[in-house]
Design a protein around this motif. Structure first.
Motif, PDB file in Angstrom:
ATOM      1  N   THR A 108       0.834  -1.198   0.000  1.00  0.00           N
ATOM      2  CA  THR A 108       0.000   0.000   0.000  1.00  0.00           C
ATOM      3  C   THR A 108       0.871   1.253   0.000  1.00  0.00           C
ATOM      4  N   LYS A 109       2.119   1.114   0.477  1.00  0.00           N
ATOM      5  CA  LYS A 109       3.018   2.266   0.555  1.00  0.00           C
ATOM      6  C   LYS A 109       4.379   1.888  -0.016  1.00  0.00           C
ATOM      7  N   LEU A 110       4.865   2.719  -0.935  1.00  0.00           N
ATOM      8  CA  LEU A 110       6.166   2.499  -1.553  1.00  0.00           C
ATOM      9  C   LEU A 110       6.916   3.824  -1.611  1.00  0.00           C
ATOM     10  N   ASP A 111       8.117   3.837  -1.054  1.00  0.00           N
ATOM     11  CA  ASP A 111       8.921   5.058  -1.056  1.00  0.00           C
ATOM     12  C   ASP A 111      10.130   4.857  -1.965  1.00  0.00           C
ATOM     13  N   LEU A 112      10.167   5.629  -3.046  1.00  0.00           N
ATOM     14  CA  LEU A 112      11.250   5.587  -4.029  1.00  0.00           C
ATOM     15  C   LEU A 112      12.004   6.918  -4.076  1.00  0.00           C
ATOM     16  N   THR A 113      11.915   7.700  -3.014  1.00  0.00           N
ATOM     17  CA  THR A 113      12.594   8.995  -2.957  1.00  0.00           C
ATOM     18  C   THR A 113      14.057   8.866  -3.373  1.00  0.00           C
ATOM     19  N   ASP A 114      14.478   9.749  -4.261  1.00  0.00           N
ATOM     20  CA  ASP A 114      15.876   9.833  -4.695  1.00  0.00           C
ATOM     21  C   ASP A 114      16.394   8.583  -5.399  1.00  0.00           C
ATOM     22  N   ASN A 136       5.951   7.615  -3.036  1.00  0.00           N
ATOM     23  CA  ASN A 136       6.806   8.798  -2.948  1.00  0.00           C
ATOM     24  C   ASN A 136       7.849   8.720  -4.064  1.00  0.00           C
ATOM     25  N   LEU A 137       7.800   9.690  -4.959  1.00  0.00           N
ATOM     26  CA  LEU A 137       8.715   9.768  -6.102  1.00  0.00           C
ATOM     27  C   LEU A 137       9.564  11.039  -6.047  1.00  0.00           C
ATOM     28  N   ALA A 138       9.765  11.572  -4.853  1.00  0.00           N
ATOM     29  CA  ALA A 138      10.548  12.799  -4.715  1.00  0.00           C
ATOM     30  C   ALA A 138      11.941  12.594  -5.304  1.00  0.00           C
ATOM     31  N   CYS A 140      12.829  11.785  -8.245  1.00  0.00           N
ATOM     32  CA  CYS A 140      12.950  10.779  -9.315  1.00  0.00           C
ATOM     33  C   CYS A 140      12.850  11.561 -10.627  1.00  0.00           C
ATOM     34  N   TYR A 141      13.961  12.114 -11.048  1.00  0.00           N
ATOM     35  CA  TYR A 141      13.995  13.078 -12.143  1.00  0.00           C
ATOM     36  C   TYR A 141      13.616  12.509 -13.501  1.00  0.00           C
ATOM     37  N   LYS A 142      13.683  11.194 -13.662  1.00  0.00           N
ATOM     38  CA  LYS A 142      13.372  10.593 -14.966  1.00  0.00           C
ATOM     39  C   LYS A 142      11.887  10.281 -15.115  1.00  0.00           C
ATOM     40  N   VAL A 143      11.102  10.552 -14.089  1.00  0.00           N
ATOM     41  CA  VAL A 143       9.655  10.325 -14.141  1.00  0.00           C
ATOM     42  C   VAL A 143       8.995  11.574 -14.710  1.00  0.00           C
ATOM     43  N   THR A 144       8.145  11.372 -15.714  1.00  0.00           N
ATOM     44  CA  THR A 144       7.450  12.496 -16.355  1.00  0.00           C
ATOM     45  C   THR A 144       5.950  12.409 -16.064  1.00  0.00           C
ATOM     46  N   ASP A 145       5.232  13.414 -16.518  1.00  0.00           N
ATOM     47  CA  ASP A 145       3.778  13.409 -16.371  1.00  0.00           C
ATOM     48  C   ASP A 145       3.165  12.212 -17.088  1.00  0.00           C
ATOM     49  N   ALA A 146       3.741  11.811 -18.206  1.00  0.00           N
ATOM     50  CA  ALA A 146       3.234  10.647 -18.949  1.00  0.00           C
ATOM     51  C   ALA A 146       3.347   9.380 -18.093  1.00  0.00           C
ATOM     52  N   GLY A 147       4.443   9.242 -17.365  1.00  0.00           N
ATOM     53  CA  GLY A 147       4.606   8.090 -16.484  1.00  0.00           C
ATOM     54  C   GLY A 147       3.607   8.103 -15.353  1.00  0.00           C
ATOM     55  N   LEU A 148       3.379   9.277 -14.782  1.00  0.00           N
ATOM     56  CA  LEU A 148       2.403   9.403 -13.701  1.00  0.00           C
ATOM     57  C   LEU A 148       1.000   9.059 -14.166  1.00  0.00           C
ATOM     58  N   VAL A 157       0.383  10.400  -4.884  1.00  0.00           N
ATOM     59  CA  VAL A 157       1.777  10.487  -5.302  1.00  0.00           C
ATOM     60  C   VAL A 157       2.411  11.738  -4.722  1.00  0.00           C
ATOM     61  N   SER A 158       3.537  11.548  -4.070  1.00  0.00           N
ATOM     62  CA  SER A 158       4.324  12.683  -3.599  1.00  0.00           C
ATOM     63  C   SER A 158       5.470  12.839  -4.584  1.00  0.00           C
ATOM     64  N   ARG A 159       5.546  13.992  -5.193  1.00  0.00           N
ATOM     65  CA  ARG A 159       6.580  14.213  -6.203  1.00  0.00           C
ATOM     66  C   ARG A 159       7.232  15.565  -5.965  1.00  0.00           C
ATOM     67  N   LYS A 160       7.912  15.666  -4.863  1.00  0.00           N
ATOM     68  CA  LYS A 160       8.596  16.904  -4.525  1.00  0.00           C
ATOM     69  C   LYS A 160      10.005  16.853  -5.106  1.00  0.00           C
TER      70      LYS A 160
END
Length: 165
Positions: A108-114, A136-138, A140-148, A157-160
């Motif tokens: 239910t929770k996945l943290d992929l920060t950095d 959490n995708l904070a 994660c610079y290679k993630v785009t709006d298309a991926g989201l 989604v947290s994308r800070k």
């Protein structure tokens, strides 16, 4: 660790003097539901393999365990009760590693920060995880709006983006 067989939660965050051998000593802790190995530089793929016997784990924190790769995530497949996984700041986690997360349908929770190698293609794997409520995708610079856009609509989604000075 044998006398502590009733232990349900163990926090070893920052215990850098521990070895793979010590991690193997956790095997008798079969009722363990939460394990935090964050900031433990010694954690490797081989060490994570030994965690697969802890099938009651619901929460696993591997934050900043920079030596783990898809091999480690694949080894965790027996942890079908896992609901929360933190692999933030794990430099090697990317598209290939994301594929290894597919069996974790109870997450239910996945943290992929950095995790700078996470891409849109990796997010497509997560689309099948319909129970995922927090991601959490904070940084994660290679993630785009298309991926989201490939994620289930109810996923928070947290994308800070943090800026380093």
């Amino acid at each position: 660790m044998a006398p502590l067989t009733a232990l349900t939660s163990l926090d070893l965050i920052g215990c850098n003097m521990l070895t793979e051998e010590r991690l193997r000593a956790l095997a008798p802790l079969t009722v363990l539901t939460s394990l935090d190995l964050g900031y433990c530089d010694w954690v490797t793929n081989e060490a994570v393999v030994d965690l697969a016997s802890l099938t009651n784990l619901t929460t696993l924190h591997l934050m900043r365990c920079r030596n783990i790769t898809n091999e480690a995530l694949l080894a965790l497949a027996p942890l079908t009760n896992l609901t929360s996984l933190d692999v933030s700041f794990c430099d090697e986690v990317g598209e290939e590693e994301m594929r290894e997360l597919a069996p974790f349908t109870s997450l239910t929770k996945l943290d992929l920060t950095d995790c700078h190698e996470v891409t849109d293609a990796g997010l497509r794997v997560l689309a099948a995880m319909t129970g995922l409520t927090s991601l959490n995708l904070a940084n994660c610079y290679k993630v785009t709006d298309a991926g989201l856009a490939t994620l289930p609509p109810c996923t928070v989604v947290s994308r800070k983006f943090w800026f380093r000075v």
